[in-house]
Design a protein around this motif. Structure first.
Motif, PDB file in Angstrom:
ATOM      1  N   ASN A 234      -0.578  -8.658 -19.137  1.00 46.56           N
ATOM      2  CA  ASN A 234      -1.119  -8.431 -18.316  1.00 46.56           C
ATOM      3  C   ASN A 234      -0.298  -7.157 -17.525  1.00 46.56           C
ATOM      4  OD1 ASN A 234      -3.704  -8.745 -20.048  1.00 46.56           O
ATOM      5  ND2 ASN A 234      -3.017 -10.824 -19.443  1.00 46.56           N
ATOM      6  N   TYR A 235       0.186  -6.044 -18.111  1.00 48.33           N
ATOM      7  CA  TYR A 235       1.079  -5.150 -17.014  1.00 48.33           C
ATOM      8  C   TYR A 235      -0.015  -3.981 -16.457  1.00 48.33           C
ATOM      9  CZ  TYR A 235       5.518  -6.799 -19.630  1.00 48.33           C
ATOM     10  OH  TYR A 235       6.682  -7.164 -19.967  1.00 48.33           O
ATOM     11  N   LEU A 272     -10.569  -7.857 -19.191  1.00 49.44           N
ATOM     12  CA  LEU A 272     -10.431  -7.182 -18.199  1.00 49.44           C
ATOM     13  C   LEU A 272     -10.555  -7.049 -17.124  1.00 49.44           C
ATOM     14  CD1 LEU A 272      -9.446  -4.367 -17.725  1.00 49.44           C
ATOM     15  CD2 LEU A 272     -10.523  -3.171 -18.759  1.00 49.44           C
ATOM     16  N   GLN A 273     -11.749  -7.978 -16.772  1.00 48.14           N
ATOM     17  CA  GLN A 273     -12.437  -8.135 -15.477  1.00 48.14           C
ATOM     18  C   GLN A 273     -12.364  -9.709 -14.704  1.00 48.14           C
ATOM     19  OE1 GLN A 273     -14.328  -6.300 -13.547  1.00 48.14           O
ATOM     20  NE2 GLN A 273     -14.018  -4.014 -15.505  1.00 48.14           N
ATOM     21  N   GLN A 274     -11.238 -10.354 -15.523  1.00 49.24           N
ATOM     22  CA  GLN A 274     -11.112 -11.227 -15.677  1.00 49.24           C
ATOM     23  C   GLN A 274      -9.344 -11.070 -15.300  1.00 49.24           C
ATOM     24  OE1 GLN A 274     -10.280 -14.633 -18.651  1.00 49.24           O
ATOM     25  NE2 GLN A 274      -9.056 -15.207 -17.387  1.00 49.24           N
ATOM     26  N   THR A 275      -8.498 -10.133 -16.219  1.00 49.13           N
ATOM     27  CA  THR A 275      -7.137 -10.002 -15.033  1.00 49.13           C
ATOM     28  C   THR A 275      -7.597  -9.130 -14.211  1.00 49.13           C
ATOM     29  OG1 THR A 275      -6.918  -9.760 -17.858  1.00 49.13           O
ATOM     30  CG2 THR A 275      -5.167  -8.270 -16.031  1.00 49.13           C
ATOM     31  N   LEU A 276      -8.888  -7.891 -13.725  1.00 46.95           N
ATOM     32  CA  LEU A 276      -8.321  -7.387 -12.310  1.00 46.95           C
ATOM     33  C   LEU A 276      -8.911  -8.446 -11.136  1.00 46.95           C
ATOM     34  CD1 LEU A 276     -10.182  -3.875 -14.073  1.00 46.95           C
ATOM     35  CD2 LEU A 276      -7.647  -4.629 -13.321  1.00 46.95           C
ATOM     36  N   ALA A 277      -9.416  -9.218 -11.784  1.00 47.43           N
ATOM     37  CA  ALA A 277      -9.724 -10.583 -10.998  1.00 47.43           C
ATOM     38  C   ALA A 277      -8.614 -10.872 -10.109  1.00 47.43           C
ATOM     39  CB  ALA A 277     -10.940 -11.360 -11.415  1.00 47.43           C
ATOM     40  N   ILE A 312      -2.270  -1.848 -18.067  1.00 41.50           N
ATOM     41  CA  ILE A 312      -3.288  -1.879 -17.474  1.00 41.50           C
ATOM     42  C   ILE A 312      -3.223  -0.416 -16.107  1.00 41.50           C
ATOM     43  CG2 ILE A 312      -5.375  -2.489 -15.768  1.00 41.50           C
ATOM     44  CD1 ILE A 312      -5.227  -5.245 -17.508  1.00 41.50           C
ATOM     45  N   TYR A 313      -3.911   0.528 -16.469  1.00 42.37           N
ATOM     46  CA  TYR A 313      -3.322   1.933 -15.292  1.00 42.37           C
ATOM     47  C   TYR A 313      -4.506   0.929 -14.301  1.00 42.37           C
ATOM     48  CZ  TYR A 313       0.384   3.850 -18.408  1.00 42.37           C
ATOM     49  OH  TYR A 313       1.826   4.284 -19.038  1.00 42.37           O
ATOM     50  N   LEU A 314      -3.842   1.553 -12.674  1.00 42.50           N
ATOM     51  CA  LEU A 314      -4.802   1.689 -11.920  1.00 42.50           C
ATOM     52  C   LEU A 314      -4.495   3.032 -10.610  1.00 42.50           C
ATOM     53  CD1 LEU A 314      -5.051  -2.653 -11.371  1.00 42.50           C
ATOM     54  CD2 LEU A 314      -6.761  -1.172 -12.279  1.00 42.50           C
ATOM     55  N   LYS A 315      -5.182   2.893  -9.729  1.00 40.57           N
ATOM     56  CA  LYS A 315      -4.715   4.180  -9.518  1.00 40.57           C
ATOM     57  C   LYS A 315      -5.241   3.296  -7.308  1.00 40.57           C
ATOM     58  CE  LYS A 315      -6.049   8.704  -7.162  1.00 40.57           C
ATOM     59  NZ  LYS A 315      -4.641   9.321  -8.235  1.00 40.57           N
ATOM     60  N   ILE A 316      -4.453   3.945  -6.896  1.00 35.87           N
ATOM     61  CA  ILE A 316      -4.703   3.112  -5.193  1.00 35.87           C
ATOM     62  C   ILE A 316      -5.153   4.214  -4.531  1.00 35.87           C
ATOM     63  CG2 ILE A 316      -3.763   2.067  -3.318  1.00 35.87           C
ATOM     64  CD1 ILE A 316      -1.463   2.087  -4.810  1.00 35.87           C
ATOM     65  N   VAL A 317      -7.327   3.248  -4.394  1.00 36.98           N
ATOM     66  CA  VAL A 317      -7.941   3.963  -3.039  1.00 36.98           C
ATOM     67  C   VAL A 317      -7.322   3.529  -2.123  1.00 36.98           C
ATOM     68  CG1 VAL A 317     -10.359   4.168  -2.722  1.00 36.98           C
ATOM     69  CG2 VAL A 317      -9.312   4.090  -5.060  1.00 36.98           C
ATOM     70  N   GLY A 318      -6.863   4.158  -0.529  1.00 41.77           N
ATOM     71  CA  GLY A 318      -6.927   4.117   0.366  1.00 41.77           C
ATOM     72  C   GLY A 318      -5.487   3.566   0.854  1.00 41.77           C
ATOM     73  N   LYS A 319      -5.797   2.388   1.546  1.00 44.66           N
ATOM     74  CA  LYS A 319      -4.412   2.105   2.341  1.00 44.66           C
ATOM     75  C   LYS A 319      -4.197   0.643   1.177  1.00 44.66           C
ATOM     76  CE  LYS A 319      -5.392   2.924   7.021  1.00 44.66           C
ATOM     77  NZ  LYS A 319      -5.949   2.486   8.176  1.00 44.66           N
ATOM     78  N   ILE A 320      -3.037   0.705   1.435  1.00 42.59           N
ATOM     79  CA  ILE A 320      -2.469  -0.689   0.881  1.00 42.59           C
ATOM     80  C   ILE A 320      -1.242  -1.417   1.381  1.00 42.59           C
ATOM     81  CG2 ILE A 320      -0.564   0.934  -0.399  1.00 42.59           C
ATOM     82  CD1 ILE A 320      -0.236  -0.858  -2.641  1.00 42.59           C
TER      83      ILE A 320
END
Length: 353
Positions: A234-235, A272-277, A312-320
């Motif tokens: 899962n990239y 998907l939810q499992q991967t995000l976790a 899986i394309y993810l956008k950063i929201v706020g600080k990282i």
């Protein structure tokens, strides 16, 4: 069994009339021969040609190759697969530059001691560059000799490898060792092919056991298939404005030292939810990630593994908080990195970069 003199004579005459015009056949330079042999292992000539020409143009000598960075070598190699070969080539080039004054050793045993150079490659270089009497036995040679002689010893067994090596060396025309080896490999690659061989025009069809007994598809014999391992990647493609993140594969595994998007690996196709976790193991909890999109599952077939993967394309929201294991990369620079085939394919079709 075929007789040495008649076999080599027929083979060399066939080669003179039918050999392909290939650039590495126009030189006795062991560097060029070594380069072509490594590139063409399990790679078709039509695909390998472009890589060979790029490497020769970029690194005209083994010293140039040795002085390059490993990242540069892997980037130029990208798409060929079997990246351990590129790493071994870099190591060997450095060995030759440091310990052999930039000159390939001209004896079989010294060639065999070079990293990534096995019996076949050492024999090919020794015979073609230095005309030393060593038979080069590859898949093409196994197929030709097993069919003509009706040899049913498995080629993937120790006994089979020994038997074919002995036979090939008995048939070898020692006075034309380089041409003999190239001729036998060419014969298997273009006429005595795995499927639909040109038996009707074959100069050995009156001698060939497999042809006379209608058993062409029965040779060569193998013991059995290798068990295939299935893996699920899962990239995570992170959108951070003008930047994204890569990680370098440093473990002793496939695609070692290549760059990729951070990933989680699962034992099956996870939801998907499992991967995000699970992604929280990569990014700290204070990092907020917003899902933008996900790709369908795709498949990359390797020799002993099947890799199923998705993006899986993810956008950063706020600080990282950036983990030390990740490299922050400007999106416009991402094409400078050597990446595995799945990443290369995704980058070629995605307008996100």
């Amino acid at each position: 069994m075929t007789k040495s003199a008649s076999f080599s004579g027929i083979l060399l005459r066939w080669y003179d009339n039918n050999k392909r015009d290939l650039p590495w056949r126009e030189t006795a330079d062991p560097y060029a021969i070594w380069l072509s042999e490594i590139i063409l292992q399990q790679t078709r000539v039509d695909q390998g040609m472009a890589y060979y020409l790029r490497f020769i143009d970029t690194y005209p000598s083994v010293k140039d190759f040795a002085n390059a960075s490993e990242d540069a070598i892997l980037k130029l190699w990208q798409g060929l697969g079997y990246y351990s070969r590129a790493r071994n080539m870099h190591h060997t080039a450095q060995t030759i530059a440091r310990h052999y004054r930039g000159m390939f050793p001209a004896d079989y045993e010294s060639l065999l001691n070079l990293k990534g150079v096995g019996d076949y490659t050492a024999a090919a270089i020794a015979s073609i560059a230095f005309n030393l009497p060593y038979a080069a036995v590859d898949g093409n040679v196994y197929r030709v000799l097993s069919r003509i002689n009706g040899i049913d010893t498995p080629i993937d067994s120790g006994q089979g490898k020994k038997q074919f090596a002995i036979l090939a060396n008995e048939l070898l025309d020692a006075s034309h060792a380089g041409n003999f080896n190239q001729a036998l490999m060419e014969f298997g690659a273009t006429l005595c092919t795995p499927k639909n061989p040109g038996c009707e025009s074959c100069p050995f069809n009156k001698l060939c056991f497999a042809y006379k007994n209608n058993k062409i598809d029965s040779y060569p014999v193998k013991k059995g298939k290798v068990k295939i391992r299935k893996r699920y990647f899962n990239y995570l493609v992170i959108d951070h404005g003008s930047y994204t993140y890569l990680s370098k594969r440093t473990a002793n595994d496939i695609w070692k030292n290549l760059y990729e998007f951070p990933l989680t690996e699962s034992s099956e196709k996870s939801d998907l939810q499992q991967t995000l976790a699970e992604s929280q193991a990569i990014f700290p909890l204070q990092t907020q990630l917003l899902l933008e999109k996900e790709s369908d599952w795709q498949k990359q077939v390797l020799s002993h593994q099947h890799i199923f993967y998705r993006f899986i394309y993810l956008k950063i929201v706020g600080k990282i908080k950036i983990p030390a294991s990740l490299l922050k990369v400007n999106k416009k620079d991402i094409f400078n990195f050597a990446v595995p085939k799945p990443i290369e394919k995704e980058l070629s079709k995605c307008n996100w970069f």
